[in-house]
Design a protein around this motif. Structure first.
Motif, PDB file in Angstrom:
ATOM      1  N   LYS A   1     -11.750 -37.336-117.289  1.00 20.56           N
ATOM      2  CA  LYS A   1     -12.301 -38.423-116.477  1.00 20.56           C
ATOM      3  C   LYS A   1     -13.765 -38.576-116.834  1.00 20.56           C
ATOM      4  CE  LYS A   1      -9.666 -39.584-112.578  1.00 20.56           C
ATOM      5  NZ  LYS A   1      -9.682 -40.193-111.315  1.00 20.56           N
ATOM      6  N   LEU A   2     -14.157 -39.810-117.013  1.00 22.97           N
ATOM      7  CA  LEU A   2     -15.542 -40.156-117.309  1.00 22.97           C
ATOM      8  C   LEU A   2     -16.180 -40.671-116.027  1.00 22.97           C
ATOM      9  CD1 LEU A   2     -17.952 -40.982-119.162  1.00 22.97           C
ATOM     10  CD2 LEU A   2     -16.674 -43.071-119.667  1.00 22.97           C
ATOM     11  N   TYR A   3     -17.316 -40.103-115.662  1.00 23.49           N
ATOM     12  CA  TYR A   3     -18.040 -40.514-114.454  1.00 23.49           C
ATOM     13  C   TYR A   3     -19.366 -41.133-114.861  1.00 23.49           C
ATOM     14  CZ  TYR A   3     -14.657 -37.707-111.927  1.00 23.49           C
ATOM     15  OH  TYR A   3     -13.490 -37.198-111.414  1.00 23.49           O
ATOM     16  N   VAL A   4     -19.667 -42.286-114.277  1.00 22.30           N
ATOM     17  CA  VAL A   4     -20.918 -42.992-114.563  1.00 22.30           C
ATOM     18  C   VAL A   4     -21.553 -43.376-113.238  1.00 22.30           C
ATOM     19  CG1 VAL A   4     -21.974 -44.984-115.686  1.00 22.30           C
ATOM     20  CG2 VAL A   4     -19.937 -43.931-116.701  1.00 22.30           C
TER      21      VAL A   4
ATOM     22  N   ILE B   1     -13.631 -43.247-114.761  1.00 22.91           N
ATOM     23  CA  ILE B   1     -12.725 -43.897-115.705  1.00 22.91           C
ATOM     24  C   ILE B   1     -11.819 -42.826-116.320  1.00 22.91           C
ATOM     25  CG2 ILE B   1     -12.577 -45.310-117.793  1.00 22.91           C
ATOM     26  CD1 ILE B   1     -15.654 -45.932-117.233  1.00 22.91           C
ATOM     27  N   PRO B   2     -10.508 -42.921-116.132  1.00 24.29           N
ATOM     28  CA  PRO B   2      -9.622 -41.964-116.807  1.00 24.29           C
ATOM     29  C   PRO B   2      -9.577 -42.277-118.306  1.00 24.29           C
ATOM     30  CG  PRO B   2      -8.348 -43.487-115.435  1.00 24.29           C
ATOM     31  CD  PRO B   2      -9.792 -43.836-115.271  1.00 24.29           C
TER      32      PRO B   2
ATOM     33  N   LEU C   1     -13.200 -57.740-113.952  1.00 27.07           N
ATOM     34  CA  LEU C   1     -14.633 -57.731-113.644  1.00 27.07           C
ATOM     35  C   LEU C   1     -15.232 -56.349-113.868  1.00 27.07           C
ATOM     36  CD1 LEU C   1     -14.885 -59.884-110.390  1.00 27.07           C
ATOM     37  CD2 LEU C   1     -15.843 -60.414-112.628  1.00 27.07           C
ATOM     38  N   MET C   2     -14.527 -55.333-113.429  1.00 30.45           N
ATOM     39  CA  MET C   2     -15.058 -53.973-113.541  1.00 30.45           C
ATOM     40  C   MET C   2     -15.058 -53.481-114.983  1.00 30.45           C
ATOM     41  SD  MET C   2     -13.701 -52.264-110.020  1.00 30.45           S
ATOM     42  CE  MET C   2     -14.929 -50.983-109.852  1.00 30.45           C
ATOM     43  N   THR C   3     -14.005 -53.773-115.730  1.00 34.86           N
ATOM     44  CA  THR C   3     -13.961 -53.304-117.120  1.00 34.86           C
ATOM     45  C   THR C   3     -14.893 -54.104-118.019  1.00 34.86           C
ATOM     46  OG1 THR C   3     -12.034 -54.679-117.599  1.00 34.86           O
ATOM     47  CG2 THR C   3     -11.616 -52.394-116.968  1.00 34.86           C
ATOM     48  N   GLY C   4     -15.362 -55.236-117.548  1.00 31.76           N
ATOM     49  CA  GLY C   4     -16.324 -56.020-118.311  1.00 31.76           C
ATOM     50  C   GLY C   4     -17.766 -55.673-117.984  1.00 31.76           C
ATOM     51  N   SER C   5     -17.976 -54.727-117.085  1.00 36.74           N
ATOM     52  CA  SER C   5     -19.333 -54.375-116.657  1.00 36.74           C
ATOM     53  C   SER C   5     -20.033 -53.497-117.686  1.00 36.74           C
ATOM     54  CB  SER C   5     -19.285 -53.667-115.304  1.00 36.74           C
ATOM     55  OG  SER C   5     -18.702 -52.390-115.450  1.00 36.74           O
ATOM     56  N   ASP C   6     -21.356 -53.540-117.678  1.00 38.78           N
ATOM     57  CA  ASP C   6     -22.151 -52.717-118.593  1.00 38.78           C
ATOM     58  C   ASP C   6     -21.953 -51.218-118.376  1.00 38.78           C
ATOM     59  OD1 ASP C   6     -23.130 -54.909-119.946  1.00 38.78           O
ATOM     60  OD2 ASP C   6     -24.997 -54.998-118.800  1.00 38.78           O
ATOM     61  N   PRO C   7     -21.941 -50.712-117.124  1.00 34.06           N
ATOM     62  CA  PRO C   7     -21.724 -49.267-116.958  1.00 34.06           C
ATOM     63  C   PRO C   7     -20.396 -48.800-117.552  1.00 34.06           C
ATOM     64  CG  PRO C   7     -22.564 -50.205-114.929  1.00 34.06           C
ATOM     65  CD  PRO C   7     -22.260 -51.346-115.843  1.00 34.06           C
ATOM     66  N   TYR C   8     -19.352 -49.591-117.389  1.00 31.91           N
ATOM     67  CA  TYR C   8     -18.045 -49.245-117.953  1.00 31.91           C
ATOM     68  C   TYR C   8     -18.129 -49.200-119.477  1.00 31.91           C
ATOM     69  CZ  TYR C   8     -13.061 -49.613-119.049  1.00 31.91           C
ATOM     70  OH  TYR C   8     -11.798 -49.401-119.549  1.00 31.91           O
TER      71      TYR C   8
ATOM     72  N   MET D   1      -9.699 -47.894-113.481  1.00 29.07           N
ATOM     73  CA  MET D   1     -10.994 -47.392-113.089  1.00 29.07           C
ATOM     74  C   MET D   1     -11.109 -47.369-111.569  1.00 29.07           C
ATOM     75  SD  MET D   1     -14.600 -49.032-114.192  1.00 29.07           S
ATOM     76  CE  MET D   1     -14.812 -50.236-112.924  1.00 29.07           C
ATOM     77  N   GLN D   2     -11.843 -46.404-111.043  1.00 29.96           N
ATOM     78  CA  GLN D   2     -12.079 -46.317-109.608  1.00 29.96           C
ATOM     79  C   GLN D   2     -13.581 -46.269-109.355  1.00 29.96           C
ATOM     80  OE1 GLN D   2     -10.023 -42.701-108.652  1.00 29.96           O
ATOM     81  NE2 GLN D   2      -8.148 -43.780-108.152  1.00 29.96           N
ATOM     82  N   GLY D   3     -13.957 -46.607-108.141  1.00 35.78           N
ATOM     83  CA  GLY D   3     -15.358 -46.511-107.772  1.00 35.78           C
ATOM     84  C   GLY D   3     -15.882 -47.825-107.249  1.00 35.78           C
ATOM     85  N   GLU D   4     -17.197 -47.977-107.347  1.00 42.55           N
ATOM     86  CA  GLU D   4     -17.804 -49.203-106.848  1.00 42.55           C
ATOM     87  C   GLU D   4     -18.888 -49.707-107.786  1.00 42.55           C
ATOM     88  OE1 GLU D   4     -20.798 -49.085-103.568  1.00 42.55           O
ATOM     89  OE2 GLU D   4     -20.227 -46.972-103.491  1.00 42.55           O
ATOM     90  N   LEU D   5     -18.964 -51.014-107.870  1.00 42.04           N
ATOM     91  CA  LEU D   5     -20.010 -51.728-108.596  1.00 42.04           C
ATOM     92  C   LEU D   5     -20.554 -52.787-107.657  1.00 42.04           C
ATOM     93  CD1 LEU D   5     -18.426 -52.423-112.087  1.00 42.04           C
ATOM     94  CD2 LEU D   5     -20.482 -51.124-111.661  1.00 42.04           C
ATOM     95  N   SER D   6     -21.867 -52.903-107.592  1.00 40.58           N
ATOM     96  CA  SER D   6     -22.443 -53.961-106.759  1.00 40.58           C
ATOM     97  C   SER D   6     -23.645 -54.566-107.467  1.00 40.58           C
ATOM     98  CB  SER D   6     -22.843 -53.405-105.383  1.00 40.58           C
ATOM     99  OG  SER D   6     -23.833 -52.420-105.518  1.00 40.58           O
ATOM    100  N   TYR D   7     -23.779 -55.877-107.328  1.00 41.07           N
ATOM    101  CA  TYR D   7     -24.888 -56.629-107.896  1.00 41.07           C
ATOM    102  C   TYR D   7     -25.461 -57.533-106.819  1.00 41.07           C
ATOM    103  CZ  TYR D   7     -22.603 -55.522-112.352  1.00 41.07           C
ATOM    104  OH  TYR D   7     -22.017 -54.890-113.394  1.00 41.07           O
ATOM    105  N   LYS D   8     -26.784 -57.574-106.742  1.00 41.94           N
ATOM    106  CA  LYS D   8     -27.422 -58.473-105.790  1.00 41.94           C
ATOM    107  C   LYS D   8     -28.874 -58.661-106.197  1.00 41.94           C
ATOM    108  CE  LYS D   8     -28.143 -59.123-100.865  1.00 41.94           C
ATOM    109  NZ  LYS D   8     -28.009 -58.534 -99.529  1.00 41.94           N
ATOM    110  N   ASN D   9     -29.280 -59.913-106.381  1.00 40.45           N
ATOM    111  CA  ASN D   9     -30.684 -60.245-106.679  1.00 40.45           C
ATOM    112  C   ASN D   9     -31.257 -59.424-107.832  1.00 40.45           C
ATOM    113  OD1 ASN D   9     -30.582 -62.037-104.544  1.00 40.45           O
ATOM    114  ND2 ASN D   9     -31.415 -60.558-103.088  1.00 40.45           N
ATOM    115  N   ASN D  10     -30.617 -59.445-108.973  1.00 40.12           N
ATOM    116  CA  ASN D  10     -31.063 -58.716-110.168  1.00 40.12           C
ATOM    117  C   ASN D  10     -31.097 -57.204-109.989  1.00 40.12           C
ATOM    118  OD1 ASN D  10     -31.258 -60.587-112.164  1.00 40.12           O
ATOM    119  ND2 ASN D  10     -33.432 -60.991-111.882  1.00 40.12           N
ATOM    120  N   GLN D  11     -30.428 -56.704-108.971  1.00 44.06           N
ATOM    121  CA  GLN D  11     -30.328 -55.268-108.763  1.00 44.06           C
ATOM    122  C   GLN D  11     -28.855 -54.905-108.696  1.00 44.06           C
ATOM    123  OE1 GLN D  11     -32.526 -54.104-105.303  1.00 44.06           O
ATOM    124  NE2 GLN D  11     -34.480 -54.770-106.140  1.00 44.06           N
ATOM    125  N   GLY D  12     -28.546 -53.689-109.091  1.00 44.07           N
ATOM    126  CA  GLY D  12     -27.158 -53.277-109.050  1.00 44.07           C
ATOM    127  C   GLY D  12     -27.022 -51.789-108.887  1.00 44.07           C
ATOM    128  N   LYS D  13     -25.822 -51.397-108.582  1.00 45.54           N
ATOM    129  CA  LYS D  13     -25.515 -49.987-108.383  1.00 45.54           C
ATOM    130  C   LYS D  13     -24.108 -49.744-108.918  1.00 45.54           C
ATOM    131  CE  LYS D  13     -26.352 -46.739-104.689  1.00 45.54           C
ATOM    132  NZ  LYS D  13     -26.574 -46.568-103.272  1.00 45.54           N
TER     133      LYS D  13
END
Length: 142
Positions: free
Chosen positions: A106-109, A96-97, A45-52, A79-91
């Protein structure tokens, strides 16, 4: 008369400890299979995300990062960190090493999603060997 009584099978002689031990082993194996599938699913799920994807693509196209790490630049771990999606909003706040033939980094987004569009407040690479920070959104810092 010398008659031999039929000997019980191994299981018939040892069922008292074999059944509990076998049951425990089955439970342990099932737990690790479940744990592995959860980790694999979250990672997918995380590696398939747009920020990644966008962060990795940006790092792979940055000439300065390429000059330090070499080509090809690819991921190098989980990858480490957090991804959240809710009601068309996300963070997103992820790290990413990455690695290339010449080194590791390390890549930080960090960004937010509003109405299906990601806006990145930070996207940078920190080179492992020198701790140099390379801003991928516009300017470079040491």
């Amino acid at each position: 008369m010398n008659e031999c009584a039929p000997q019980k099978s191994w299981f018939a002689r040892n069922w008292g400890w074999a059944v509990p031990v076998g049951g425990c082993l089955v439970i342990i194996v099932l737990f690790f299979v479940f744990l592995g599938s959860v980790i694999f699913g979250v990672n997918e799920l995380m590696t398939g995300s747009d920020p990644y994807k966008e962060g990795l693509a940006t790092a792979q196209q940055d000439e300065y990062v390429i000059s330090i790490l070499g080509e090809p630049i690819e991921t190098d771990g989980i990858m480490q960190g957090e991804l959240s999606y809710k009601n068309n909003q996300g963070k997103a706040n992820i790290s990413i090493p990455i690695k290339g033939p010449k080194g590791e980094a390390k890549l930080y987004v960090e960004g937010t999603k509003l109405n299906d569009e990601w806006t990145y407040s930070e996207m940078y690479v920190i080179i492992s060997e020198t701790d140099e920070q390379i801003d991928l959104l516009g300017y470079k810092k040491d």
